[in-house]
Design an enzyme around this catalytic site. Structure first.
Site, PDB file in Angstrom:
ATOM      1  N   GLU A  40       1.499  -5.242  11.025  1.00  0.00           N
ATOM      2  CA  GLU A  40       1.021  -3.858  11.145  1.00  0.00           C
ATOM      3  C   GLU A  40       1.832  -3.163  12.237  1.00  0.00           C
ATOM      4  O   GLU A  40       1.892  -3.630  13.369  1.00  0.00           O
ATOM      5  CB  GLU A  40      -0.467  -3.844  11.505  1.00  0.00           C
ATOM      6  CG  GLU A  40      -1.370  -4.518  10.485  1.00  0.00           C
ATOM      7  CD  GLU A  40      -1.645  -3.664   9.265  1.00  0.00           C
ATOM      8  OE1 GLU A  40      -1.249  -2.483   9.264  1.00  0.00           O
ATOM      9  OE2 GLU A  40      -2.261  -4.176   8.309  1.00  0.00           O
ATOM     10  N   HIS A  94       0.872  -1.177   0.000  1.00  0.00           N
ATOM     11  CA  HIS A  94       0.000   0.000   0.000  1.00  0.00           C
ATOM     12  C   HIS A  94       0.909   1.227   0.000  1.00  0.00           C
ATOM     13  O   HIS A  94       1.730   1.404   0.913  1.00  0.00           O
ATOM     14  CB  HIS A  94      -0.921   0.000   1.212  1.00  0.00           C
ATOM     15  CG  HIS A  94      -1.921  -1.106   1.193  1.00  0.00           C
ATOM     16  ND1 HIS A  94      -2.275  -1.819   2.320  1.00  0.00           N
ATOM     17  CD2 HIS A  94      -2.640  -1.636   0.175  1.00  0.00           C
ATOM     18  CE1 HIS A  94      -3.173  -2.736   1.993  1.00  0.00           C
ATOM     19  NE2 HIS A  94      -3.404  -2.643   0.704  1.00  0.00           N
ATOM     20  N   GLU A 130       1.740   3.722   3.053  1.00  0.00           N
ATOM     21  CA  GLU A 130       2.214   3.166   4.328  1.00  0.00           C
ATOM     22  C   GLU A 130       3.741   3.256   4.341  1.00  0.00           C
ATOM     23  O   GLU A 130       4.454   2.305   4.061  1.00  0.00           O
ATOM     24  CB  GLU A 130       1.678   1.748   4.489  1.00  0.00           C
ATOM     25  CG  GLU A 130       0.151   1.740   4.516  1.00  0.00           C
ATOM     26  CD  GLU A 130      -0.471   0.359   4.564  1.00  0.00           C
ATOM     27  OE1 GLU A 130       0.268  -0.639   4.701  1.00  0.00           O
ATOM     28  OE2 GLU A 130      -1.710   0.282   4.462  1.00  0.00           O
ATOM     29  N   HIS A 136       3.325  -3.289   7.038  1.00  0.00           N
ATOM     30  CA  HIS A 136       2.284  -2.309   6.779  1.00  0.00           C
ATOM     31  C   HIS A 136       2.187  -1.328   7.940  1.00  0.00           C
ATOM     32  O   HIS A 136       2.725  -1.554   9.025  1.00  0.00           O
ATOM     33  CB  HIS A 136       0.922  -3.007   6.620  1.00  0.00           C
ATOM     34  CG  HIS A 136       0.786  -3.813   5.373  1.00  0.00           C
ATOM     35  ND1 HIS A 136       0.083  -3.389   4.274  1.00  0.00           N
ATOM     36  CD2 HIS A 136       1.284  -5.035   5.041  1.00  0.00           C
ATOM     37  CE1 HIS A 136       0.142  -4.310   3.316  1.00  0.00           C
ATOM     38  NE2 HIS A 136       0.866  -5.321   3.768  1.00  0.00           N
TER      39      HIS A 136
END
Length: 345
Positions: free
Chosen positions: A229, A70, A73, A165
């Site tokens: 994450e 993404h 990010e 991420h």
């Protein structure tokens, strides 16, 4: 430095080169570090790092690390770029084969999650669906699958993949990892220890196979794969990278083949959650009762209505459940969120 010029031309580093050339189809470029390490820029944003024959790989590692799947990010991208710069400067030697990936360069330049379609929903062959025909992100997913297959074939044995991420929304648990579903597979203790070393203290066990990058490498390459994450989305240059020291130091330690740090008790183990329900957008009658600004891992009490349509009403069951990845703005049939609770036993 000749090595940087060989790989990145007039750009100052890997990240700058990737941003400067986003959208271009560049040929491979190869070079060697003075210590004999081979480096191949397989394509824009993809580096294959090969230690010289005979160098000890004491942890028997082969590692894929991806960031920027993404494009907005940015912190994991900057962390990975810093590690590459250290390696090229000779600050440490790579003990194991590495495949390092900046996933979506055009989205990185745009500062957007994606340009046309979510790249992290296009793996495990999903890129071949008719609705994605001709899209650049579908072609990128197809290429990334192939380069990972080549890396796995060249490095049989223990393979790990960490897809890094940062989250769109706040989270009551800032750092957490997702372990893709593979039937009968258990999370190895050494991978749990690595996550704790990286200051990732929460693990979510996924409940079915998917089309994310880590799901692909887990199911098709037999890798120990995790989506990790690491905090909050911020633009390039606005990240406090001291908050990412855990993953940076843990990865560098693995890259160098150093032993895992000794963890002396008492210490907190990973908190492990499991999925109890996947929320899907069922169509025009779908109503999602979670506020748009809710944080990941927000807990709801038994009986709370989470979503409904004309046929179904989902309520929290006999024990509290938390929500992760709530996002009502997804196409029909796609995931709106996951309901989870701590794993028992």
């Amino acid at each position: 430095m000749p090595v940087i010029h060989d790989l990145f031309g007039q750009s100052s580093d890997w990240l700058s080169h990737t941003l400067d050339n986003a959208g271009l189809d560049l040929p491979e470029a190869q070079t060697h570090l003075p210590d004999g390490t081979g480096i191949c820029r397989k394509a824009l944003g993809v580096l294959d790092i090969i230690p010289p024959a005979g160098r000890d790989n004491p942890n028997n590692d082969a590692i894929i690390v991806s960031a920027g799947v993404h494009g907005n990010e940015t912190a994991p991208i900057e962390v990975l770029n810093g590690l590459v710069s250290e390696l090229l400067a000779g600050e440490w030697q790579a003990a194991c084969p590495l495949l390092l990936i900046l996933g979506n360069p055009p989205a990185m330049v745009a500062g957007e999650r994606f340009t046309e379609v979510n790249l992290n929903r296009l793996f495990s062959g999903a890129h071949g669906r008719d609705e994605y025909d001709g899209l650049a992100e579908a072609a990128r997913a197809r290429f990334l699958e192939e380069v990972c297959r080549q890396f796995a074939a060249a490095n049989p044995g223990a393979l790990s993949h960490y897809d890094l991420h940062t989250a769109i929304r706040p989270s009551h648990r800032e750092r957490f990892a997702l372990y893709p579903f593979v039937a009968s597979r258990q999370v190895p203790a050494e991978q749990c220890d690595f996550l704790l070393e990286a200051e990732v203290e929460t693990l979510l066990l996924q409940h079915k196979s998917g089309t994310t990058f880590s799901s692909f490498s887990s199911s098709e390459l037999n890798a120990e794969s995790f989506t990790v994450e690491l905090g909050k989305v911020r633009p390039f240059g606005q990240n406090d990278l001291t908050r990412f020291a855990g993953i940076r130091n843990a990865l560098q330690r693995r890259f160098r083949g150093l032993p895992a740090p000794v963890r002396n008790p008492p210490f907190d183990p990973l908190t492990i959650f499991e999925v109890v329900h996947e929320i899907l957008n069922t169509g025009e009658d779908f109503r999602f009762h979670i506020p748009d600004d809710v944080a990941n891992f927000t807990e709801y009490q038994p009986g709370t209505v989470i979503w409904e349509d004309k046929d179904t009403c989902y309520r929290v069951g006999h024990a509290p459940e938390a929500i992760v990845f709530p996002n009502r703005d997804v196409p029909v049939g796609q995931r709106v969120g996951l309901m989870i609770r701590p794993k028992s036993g």
